[in-house]
Design an enzyme around this catalytic site. Structure first.
Site, short mmCIF file in Angstrom:
data_model
loop_
_atom_site.label_atom_id
_atom_site.label_comp_id
_atom_site.label_asym_id
_atom_site.label_seq_id
_atom_site.Cartn_x
_atom_site.Cartn_y
_atom_site.Cartn_z
N TYR A 298 20.59 58.50 61.19
CA TYR A 298 20.11 58.58 62.13
C TYR A 298 19.08 59.82 62.44
CZ TYR A 298 21.93 54.29 63.93
OH TYR A 298 22.46 52.93 64.11
N ASP B 229 27.66 51.88 64.67
CA ASP B 229 26.58 51.19 65.53
C ASP B 229 26.94 49.64 65.13
OD1 ASP B 229 24.43 50.41 66.89
OD2 ASP B 229 22.93 50.61 65.42
N ASP C 79 28.78 46.49 67.59
CA ASP C 79 28.38 45.11 67.87
C ASP C 79 29.31 44.24 67.45
OD1 ASP C 79 26.37 46.49 69.17
OD2 ASP C 79 24.85 45.21 68.13
N ASP D 239 32.37 47.47 54.09
CA ASP D 239 31.96 45.96 54.00
C ASP D 239 33.37 45.03 54.14
OD1 ASP D 239 33.05 47.10 51.60
OD2 ASP D 239 31.65 45.98 50.20
N LYS E 75 32.12 54.18 53.03
CA LYS E 75 31.91 53.79 51.66
C LYS E 75 31.76 54.49 50.51
CE LYS E 75 29.63 49.85 49.49
NZ LYS E 75 30.32 48.79 49.20
C1 IPM Z 1 23.49 51.67 70.25
C2 IPM Z 1 22.09 51.16 70.08
C3 IPM Z 1 21.27 52.50 69.71
C4 IPM Z 1 21.76 52.82 68.43
C5 IPM Z 1 19.67 52.13 69.51
C6 IPM Z 1 19.19 51.36 70.80
C7 IPM Z 1 18.96 53.19 69.06
O1 IPM Z 1 22.00 50.16 69.25
O2 IPM Z 1 23.62 52.56 71.27
O3 IPM Z 1 24.13 51.23 69.73
O4 IPM Z 1 21.43 52.48 67.22
O5 IPM Z 1 22.56 53.95 68.55
MG MG Z 2 23.89 49.40 68.82
#
Ligand code: IPM
Ligand code: MG
Length: 382
Positions: free
Chosen positions: A147, A263, A267, A239, A207
């Site tokens: 990032y 990240d 999710d 993975d 990885k």
């Molecule tokens: C998160 C979000 C952010 C990230 C985006 C919106 C930049 O997905 O906080 O997980 O990737 O960190």
């Molecule tokens: Mg995210």
């Protein structure tokens, strides 16, 4: 004795941000009364709201307010439909969110994923895969890796054409994955310390079979683990980790990840807990004295498709308030009270659309406001 003043910057942002923030502020009001706290809460624009108000995703005045605060309570930013109207460096995700993370050195991102028994129906996995319940803490490194690594750019280069061998212009995008030993060490310590307060297991994600970064990550985490002989450490390729999360999520306690893997996996883990609308997140910097400056936000995005319709689930934002008391203000009692109020409200059958199933007996579909009101009342009654 007058209670100590706790200064909170409330940055609601875009999309569903303002409506879920509104509910979190109600809960904060109830908490303030109940625990006789002395809170100073100041709202400021961020994201597209910042661009509209002051021409910047993170207006100077908003940043100045954050610097004077003890913690930032954040909604969410970003409206993809408007992105083409400004250069990518000025878009809210980079110019506000990533900038705040870097500016305040918020290297440790904690995302607790829990599937409450009452929400077993909202989990996409079959009941036998849910075991006795899913309870995972994702510890994500937040200020390094791909990032932020340099170089990071898109450029025009000349590439030979496959047919005639002549040079033709083509675009090339470059992101750089980079970690140093100290960056890995400090996030590993956060994971091991968190595991000590839980089920004492860390699964470190990397990885290492392909990436230099993965090899270094694995070495450093293994070394840090020696200081925590009471915590079990295992390593897993990312993975495989993604697959294990859906096959056997109950094997995980603390999941330690670099920035991008965290990240993605957070999710995925959130979906197991029923909905992204349930997942709070704490981003912490270094601790100085008794205080840890922190940034607290729901992990889900701005959800523009449901914004302003009283459909959004405010629970992730409200649970982020709980994390703020736990990690920045050292008030675990307040955090537990908020979490208990959320638990009670869910047990009572209130469901926003994302966690509602018509098949569930005793469940009632409610809007953002009603959910927030019920949790606020539960805090007050607590
Ligand atoms: C998160 C979000 C952010 C990230 C985006 C919106 C930049 O997905 O906080 O997980 O990737 O960190
Ligand atoms: Mg995210």
């Amino acid at each position: 004795m007058k209670p100590e003043l706790l200064k909170i910057a409330a940055l609601a942002g875009d999309g569903i941000g303002p409506e879920v923030m509104r509910e979190a502020l109600k809960v904060l009001g109830a908490v303030e009364k109940k625990f006789h706290l002395h809170l100073s809460i100041t709202a400021a624009p961020v994201g597209w709201a910042g661009i509209d108000a002051a021409g910047q995703a993170l207006p100077d005045a908003t940043l100045a307010l954050c610097k004077l605060s003890d913690a930032i309570l954040f909604g969410s930013v970003g409206l993809p439909d408007r992105d083409p109207t400004i250069p990518k460096e000025q878009r809210p995700e980079r110019a506000a969110l990533l900038r705040i993370r870097k500016e305040f050195g918020l290297f440790a991102n904690l995302r607790p994923v829990q599937l409450p028994k009452a929400l077993a129906h909202a989990c996409p996995l079959r009941p036998e895969r849910q075991g006795d319940g899913i309870d995972i803490l994702v510890v994500r490194e937040l200020t390094g890796g791909m990032y932020f690594g340099q170089p990071k750019k898109t450029e025009v280069i000349a590439v030979p054409d496959a047919q005639d061998g002549n040079l033709h212009p083509a675009m090339r995008a470059i992101d750089t994955m980079v970690y140093t030993t100290p960056e890995i060490e400090r996030i590993a310590h956060v994971a091991f310390q968190a595991a000590r307060l839980r089920r004492k297991k860390v699964t470190s994600i990397d990885k290492a079979n392909v990436l230099e970064n993965g090899v270094l990550w694995r070495d450093v985490v293994t070394r840090v683990a020696k200081a925590y002989p009471d915590v079990a450490l295992e390593h897993m390729f990312v993975d495989n980790g993604a697959m294990q999360l859906v096959l056997r999520p109950t094997q995980f306690d603390v999941l330690l990840c670099e920035n991008m893997f965290g990240d993605i996996l957070s999710d995925e883990a959130a979906a197991l807990a029923g909905s992204l609308g349930m997942l709070p997140s704490a981003s912490l910097g270094a601790t100085s004295g008794e205080r840890t400056f922190g940034f607290f936000e729901p992990a889900g995005g701005t959800a523009p498709d449901i914004a302003g319709k009283d459909l959004a689930n405010p629970i992730a934002q409200i649970l982020s308030v709980a994390l703020m008391f736990r990690y920045s203000f050292g008030r675990n009692d307040v955090a537990l009270a908020i979490e208990a109020a959320v638990g009670k409200t869910i047990a009572a059958g209130l469901r926003t659309g994302d966690i509602f199933s018509a098949a569930e007996t005793g469940a009632r579909k409610v809007g953002t406001r009603e959910m927030g009101d019920a949790i606020t009342a539960a805090v007050a009654a607590g």
